[in-house]
Design an enzyme around this catalytic site. Structure first.
Site, PDB file in Angstrom:
ATOM      1  N   SER A 116      38.284  33.278  51.789  1.00 31.93           N
ATOM      2  CA  SER A 116      38.664  32.868  50.345  1.00 31.93           C
ATOM      3  C   SER A 116      40.019  32.448  50.268  1.00 31.93           C
ATOM      4  CB  SER A 116      38.542  34.325  49.566  1.00 31.93           C
ATOM      5  OG  SER A 116      39.250  34.167  48.448  1.00 31.93           O
ATOM      6  N   TYR A 140      42.151  42.389  47.577  1.00 28.96           N
ATOM      7  CA  TYR A 140      40.876  41.658  47.845  1.00 28.96           C
ATOM      8  C   TYR A 140      41.463  40.350  49.116  1.00 28.96           C
ATOM      9  CZ  TYR A 140      37.445  37.716  47.765  1.00 28.96           C
ATOM     10  OH  TYR A 140      36.818  36.882  47.993  1.00 28.96           O
ATOM     11  N   LYS A 144      40.333  39.796  53.143  1.00 30.32           N
ATOM     12  CA  LYS A 144      40.133  38.601  53.603  1.00 30.32           C
ATOM     13  C   LYS A 144      40.952  38.182  54.734  1.00 30.32           C
ATOM     14  CE  LYS A 144      36.213  38.082  51.453  1.00 30.32           C
ATOM     15  NZ  LYS A 144      34.964  38.236  52.127  1.00 30.32           N
TER      16      LYS A 144
END
Ligand SMILES: NC(=O)c1ccc[n+]([C@@H]2O[C@H](COP(=O)([O-])OP(=O)(O)OC[C@H]3O[C@@H](n4cnc5c(N)ncnc54)[C@H](O)[C@@H]3O)[C@@H](O)[C@H]2O)c1
Length: 336
Positions: A116, A140, A144
């Site tokens: 991402s 988050y 990643k």
């Protein structure tokens, strides 16, 4: 090629499954349907299970014997990850490790990972290139970034060719109206939120931040049509099969679009004009984040073909014709 697709019943995964099948690949989806939908992959072989269940996954790999793995399964909200660090690390890092271990044990040759743009945090300059150091600003984004490192280590030590695909913001639906996103009310993504307002499911559109140093004061992001993103996966898979161009790649349109522009475009294609109001910026929201896509173009010859109007038009038609794909929500827009 036999391709195991984890999270293939989700939004990006299910579009990619369609691309893989139409290119003649054999697909097996592994998904726990926590956010994915059976109907998104109807007619496609599906193993219902959690990627963290190593014994289960082991037998799935042993039976299917995939040449390649595409790993979409995971949790994807930066905001939610701020309060659910453990769950995000468990699914996104431990889950990925389990899939990578099975890949190593079963001789998988190619691995494509859904990373991402959140790995960049707030980059010093845009468009952002892959050489900019990772500086995630949420668990988050961190999950990643950690995922990319894991993929690289397995790639190097288990001789697996890999691509960490750093998606920007996926949006849109199938041009023929046959498929699109299922968006729970809790998901704060810009197109569904504007469309909810256009359909009268909520009172209006609230934009968070009108004083960013951008042309109209709202946050600028890069939106990529989900069918372009799916095609990128196909190109990358076939490109990796031809030659070892393992690495990390931005997958975006390469153009910055403001929240106001998104709102105006959806209003235009829908012919509806819900009221717009403004609120304060959220801490940590970058003013502008869009991709330099030179690397993926050069390595795989991939370029997006859909523009903002196509994203808005296909998303609008899908949700208008299938309103149950949206739920009621009254959240506000900030560009994430
Ligand atoms: N949509 C975007 O704009 C975007 C942007 C950047 C990165 N990504 C990444 O791309 C991937 C796919 O995103 P999406 O938008 O399709 O999300 P999604 O929620 O629609 O799909 C995720 C899929 O993974 C499955 N899943 C989740 N946890 C699982 C588990 N423990 N075991 C098995 N299956 C599990 C879900 O049921 C779902 O089908 C995610 O990893 C996300 O972080 C998405």
């Amino acid at each position: 090629m036999r391709v195991l697709v984890s999270g293939g019943a989700g939004y990006v995964g299910s579009f990619t499954v369609r691309s893989l099948l139409s290119a003649g690949h054999e697909v097996l989806v592994v998904d726990d349907l926590s956010t994915g939908r059976r109907e998104a992959v109807s007619g496609v072989p599906l193993e219902l299970g959690d990627i963290r269940d190593e014994l289960r996954l082991e037998s799935v790999f042993a039976n299917f014997r995939p040449h390649a793995v595409m790993h979409f399964a995971g949790l994807k909200s930066s905001e939610e990850s701020m309060t659910e660090i453990g769950r995000y690390m468990d699914v996104n890092v431990r889950g990925l490790t389990t899939v990578l271990e099975c890949s190593r044990r079963h001789g998988v040759r190619l691995f494509v990972f859904s990373s991402s743009c959140s790995v960049y945090g707030t980059p010093g300059c845009v468009p952002v290139t892959e050489d900019v150091s990772a500086a995630p600003e949420s668990p988050y984004g961190e999950s990643k970034s950690m995922g990319e490192h894991l993929v690289q280590w397995y790639g190097r030590l288990a001789n697996i060719r890999f691509a960490n695909l750093r998606y920007f913001n996926a949006a849109g639906a199938a041009a023929d109206g046959s498929h699109g996103a299922y968006v729970p009310a809790s998901v704060r993504e810009i197109f569904p939120m504007v469309i909810r307002a256009c359909l009268g499911m909520v009172d209006g559109i609230r934009i968070l931040g009108s004083d960013f140093p951008t042309s109209d004061g709202t946050a600028v992001r890069d939106y990529i049509h989900v069918e372009d993103l799916a095609k990128a996966h196909l190109r990358v898979l076939e490109g990796l099969d031809d030659s070892d161009v393992s690495g990390s790649y931005n997958v975006g349109c390469g153009t910055g679009v403001s929240v106001q522009e998104v709102v105006q475009t959806v209003r235009m294609v829908s012919g509806r004009r819900p009221p717009v109001s403004f609120g304060a910026r959220r801490p940590g929201d970058p003013a502008g984040l869009w991709a330099d896509t030179t690397r993926i173009k050069e390595a795989f010859g991939w370029e997006p073909v859909h523009d903002l109007a196509a994203i808005a038009e296909t998303a609008w038609r899908w949700h208008r014709d299938n309103p149950s794909t949206l739920g009621p929500d009254s959240s506000s827009l900030s560009g994430r």
